[in-house]
Scaffold this motif. Structure first.
Motif, PDB file in Angstrom:
ATOM      1  N   VAL A 284      15.700   2.121   7.510  1.00  0.00           N
ATOM      2  CA  VAL A 284      14.711   3.240   6.840  1.00  0.00           C
ATOM      3  C   VAL A 284      13.617   2.168   7.492  1.00  0.00           C
ATOM      4  O   VAL A 284      13.369   1.187   6.151  1.00  0.00           O
ATOM      5  CB  VAL A 284      15.418   3.867   5.832  1.00  0.00           C
ATOM      6  N   HIS A 285      12.645   3.534   8.116  1.00  0.00           N
ATOM      7  CA  HIS A 285      11.601   2.143   6.505  1.00  0.00           C
ATOM      8  C   HIS A 285      10.398   3.206   5.899  1.00  0.00           C
ATOM      9  O   HIS A 285      10.651   4.606   5.906  1.00  0.00           O
ATOM     10  CB  HIS A 285      10.059   3.409   8.550  1.00  0.00           C
ATOM     11  N   VAL A 286      10.064   2.488   4.749  1.00  0.00           N
ATOM     12  CA  VAL A 286       9.708   2.899   4.135  1.00  0.00           C
ATOM     13  C   VAL A 286       8.278   2.539   4.249  1.00  0.00           C
ATOM     14  O   VAL A 286       7.480   1.197   3.559  1.00  0.00           O
ATOM     15  CB  VAL A 286      10.193   2.917   2.570  1.00  0.00           C
ATOM     16  N   THR A 287       7.399   3.302   3.472  1.00  0.00           N
ATOM     17  CA  THR A 287       6.202   3.158   3.443  1.00  0.00           C
ATOM     18  C   THR A 287       5.308   3.779   2.241  1.00  0.00           C
ATOM     19  O   THR A 287       5.785   4.544   1.635  1.00  0.00           O
ATOM     20  CB  THR A 287       5.134   3.897   4.410  1.00  0.00           C
ATOM     21  N   THR A 288       4.695   2.836   1.677  1.00  0.00           N
ATOM     22  CA  THR A 288       3.604   3.234   0.130  1.00  0.00           C
ATOM     23  C   THR A 288       2.304   3.832   0.078  1.00  0.00           C
ATOM     24  O   THR A 288       1.868   2.957   1.118  1.00  0.00           O
ATOM     25  CB  THR A 288       4.320   2.424  -1.002  1.00  0.00           C
ATOM     26  N   LYS A 289       1.758   3.710  -1.160  1.00  0.00           N
ATOM     27  CA  LYS A 289       0.131   3.886  -1.093  1.00  0.00           C
ATOM     28  C   LYS A 289      -0.403   2.510  -1.933  1.00  0.00           C
ATOM     29  O   LYS A 289      -1.303   2.375  -1.789  1.00  0.00           O
ATOM     30  CB  LYS A 289      -0.236   5.254  -1.690  1.00  0.00           C
ATOM     31  N   GLY A 290       0.747   1.503  -1.523  1.00  0.00           N
ATOM     32  CA  GLY A 290       0.337   0.409  -2.080  1.00  0.00           C
ATOM     33  C   GLY A 290      -0.191   0.065  -3.873  1.00  0.00           C
ATOM     34  O   GLY A 290       1.004  -0.904  -3.820  1.00  0.00           O
ATOM     35  N   GLY A 291      -0.956   0.510  -4.578  1.00  0.00           N
ATOM     36  CA  GLY A 291      -1.146  -0.030  -5.648  1.00  0.00           C
ATOM     37  C   GLY A 291      -2.029  -1.432  -6.099  1.00  0.00           C
ATOM     38  O   GLY A 291      -2.312  -1.286  -7.050  1.00  0.00           O
ATOM     39  N   GLY A 292      -2.109  -1.612  -5.311  1.00  0.00           N
ATOM     40  CA  GLY A 292      -2.894  -3.225  -5.024  1.00  0.00           C
ATOM     41  C   GLY A 292      -2.004  -4.416  -4.954  1.00  0.00           C
ATOM     42  O   GLY A 292      -0.605  -4.550  -4.978  1.00  0.00           O
ATOM     43  N   TYR A 293      -2.343  -5.574  -4.401  1.00  0.00           N
ATOM     44  CA  TYR A 293      -1.654  -6.423  -4.680  1.00  0.00           C
ATOM     45  C   TYR A 293      -1.352  -7.333  -5.646  1.00  0.00           C
ATOM     46  O   TYR A 293      -2.335  -6.701  -6.661  1.00  0.00           O
ATOM     47  CB  TYR A 293      -2.302  -7.788  -3.821  1.00  0.00           C
ATOM     48  N   PRO A 294      -0.311  -8.080  -5.743  1.00  0.00           N
ATOM     49  CA  PRO A 294      -0.024  -8.231  -7.440  1.00  0.00           C
ATOM     50  C   PRO A 294      -1.001  -9.652  -8.036  1.00  0.00           C
ATOM     51  O   PRO A 294      -1.266 -10.302  -6.633  1.00  0.00           O
ATOM     52  CB  PRO A 294       1.307  -8.933  -7.245  1.00  0.00           C
ATOM     53  N   THR A 295      -1.111  -9.219  -9.303  1.00  0.00           N
ATOM     54  CA  THR A 295      -1.282 -10.839 -10.092  1.00  0.00           C
ATOM     55  C   THR A 295      -1.014 -11.832 -10.587  1.00  0.00           C
ATOM     56  O   THR A 295      -1.204 -12.696 -11.143  1.00  0.00           O
ATOM     57  CB  THR A 295      -2.644 -10.225 -11.196  1.00  0.00           C
ATOM     58  N   GLY A 296       0.721 -11.583 -10.875  1.00  0.00           N
ATOM     59  CA  GLY A 296       1.179 -12.590 -11.310  1.00  0.00           C
ATOM     60  C   GLY A 296       1.607 -11.749 -12.050  1.00  0.00           C
ATOM     61  O   GLY A 296       2.673 -12.579 -12.957  1.00  0.00           O
ATOM     62  N   HIS A 297       1.002 -11.032 -12.811  1.00  0.00           N
ATOM     63  CA  HIS A 297       1.633 -10.473 -14.117  1.00  0.00           C
ATOM     64  C   HIS A 297       2.300  -9.167 -14.012  1.00  0.00           C
ATOM     65  O   HIS A 297       2.550  -8.235 -15.031  1.00  0.00           O
ATOM     66  CB  HIS A 297       0.338 -10.221 -14.488  1.00  0.00           C
ATOM     67  N   GLU A 298       2.786  -8.769 -13.023  1.00  0.00           N
ATOM     68  CA  GLU A 298       3.379  -7.529 -13.327  1.00  0.00           C
ATOM     69  C   GLU A 298       4.465  -7.456 -13.579  1.00  0.00           C
ATOM     70  O   GLU A 298       5.794  -8.699 -14.016  1.00  0.00           O
ATOM     71  CB  GLU A 298       3.568  -6.537 -11.363  1.00  0.00           C
ATOM     72  N   VAL A 299       5.546  -6.509 -14.680  1.00  0.00           N
ATOM     73  CA  VAL A 299       6.739  -6.560 -14.401  1.00  0.00           C
ATOM     74  C   VAL A 299       7.407  -5.289 -13.918  1.00  0.00           C
ATOM     75  O   VAL A 299       6.525  -3.889 -14.044  1.00  0.00           O
ATOM     76  CB  VAL A 299       6.518  -6.161 -15.940  1.00  0.00           C
ATOM     77  N   TYR A 300       8.524  -5.692 -12.800  1.00  0.00           N
ATOM     78  CA  TYR A 300       9.003  -4.760 -12.367  1.00  0.00           C
ATOM     79  C   TYR A 300      10.031  -3.351 -13.292  1.00  0.00           C
ATOM     80  O   TYR A 300      11.110  -4.655 -13.309  1.00  0.00           O
ATOM     81  CB  TYR A 300       9.340  -4.427 -11.084  1.00  0.00           C
TER      82      TYR A 300
END
Length: 198
Positions: free
Chosen positions: A180-196
């Motif tokens: 399954v190929h999944v494409t997102t609109k990205g949201g920018g590259y991580p800075t290292g401070h993200e919490v998922y």
């Protein structure tokens, strides 16, 4: 909103005599109370329930329940996150958590199209993709990403020749019969401070 160190303790005490049924107001089930985000109800244990009675008084039941924080963070999944954008990482982690049978998710790779090289797409490899179980799993993953389209900033998903978007699906010569190929609109590259979060 609760602060990070907040704890809520619920104490339930009743003056209801043991020989009659409590009214709804006296005994509201916990299910009727929606807990705040990211906590769960911990029921009173045996050592937290006591029957008490003063001489000549009816017995009362005393018990304590409490809220316990739930860790809502998504751990890193099976995909390499190197070069992925934040919404693509979120989708990959959420798919890994929801579908533990997935053992491989591809991400950034050279391609003539921009989505994989720019960290906007992942390929969720389906075990035994031509079997009934494999096809059903792929269908479940497509349904999952479509249900979470806003959360993942989903652009599209492709599975078994069908191109899916949040607006609908169309068939054609789109391939993708083993993943399954999944494409997102990205949201920018991580800075290292993200919490998922889940």
């Amino acid at each position: 909103m609760l602060g990070p160190a907040a704890a809520i303790w619920l104490g339930v005490a009743s003056d209801t005599p043991v020989d009659r049924e409590p009214t709804r107001a006296e005994a509201a089930p916990v299910d009727d109370v929606a807990p705040p985000c990211c906590v769960e109800v911990v029921a009173a244990g045996a050592n937290q329930v006591a029957m008490t009675a003063a001489p000549g008084e009816p017995a009362t039941v005393q018990m304590a329940s409490r809220w316990r924080p739930i860790d809502m963070t998504l751990p890193q999944g099976v995909a390499s996150e190197r070069g992925l954008q934040v919404k693509t990482i979120l989708a990959a982690r959420a798919i890994s958590a929801e579908f533990p049978q997935i053992r491989q998710i591809g991400g950034v790779r050279p391609d003539a199209l921009r989505w994989h090289p720019n960290g906007l797409a992942i390929d969720v490899m389906i075990p035994n993709p031509t079997s009934a179980e494999g096809i059903a799993l792929g269908n479940e993953i497509v349904a999952f990403v479509l249900r979470n389209a806003k959360r993942f900033a989903l652009q599209d998903a492709i599975w078994r020749g069908v191109y899916y978007t949040p607006e609908g699906a169309r068939g054609g010569a789109y391939g993708h019969y083993d993943h399954v190929h999944v494409t997102t609109k990205g949201g920018g590259y991580p800075t290292g401070h993200e919490v998922y979060l889940r």
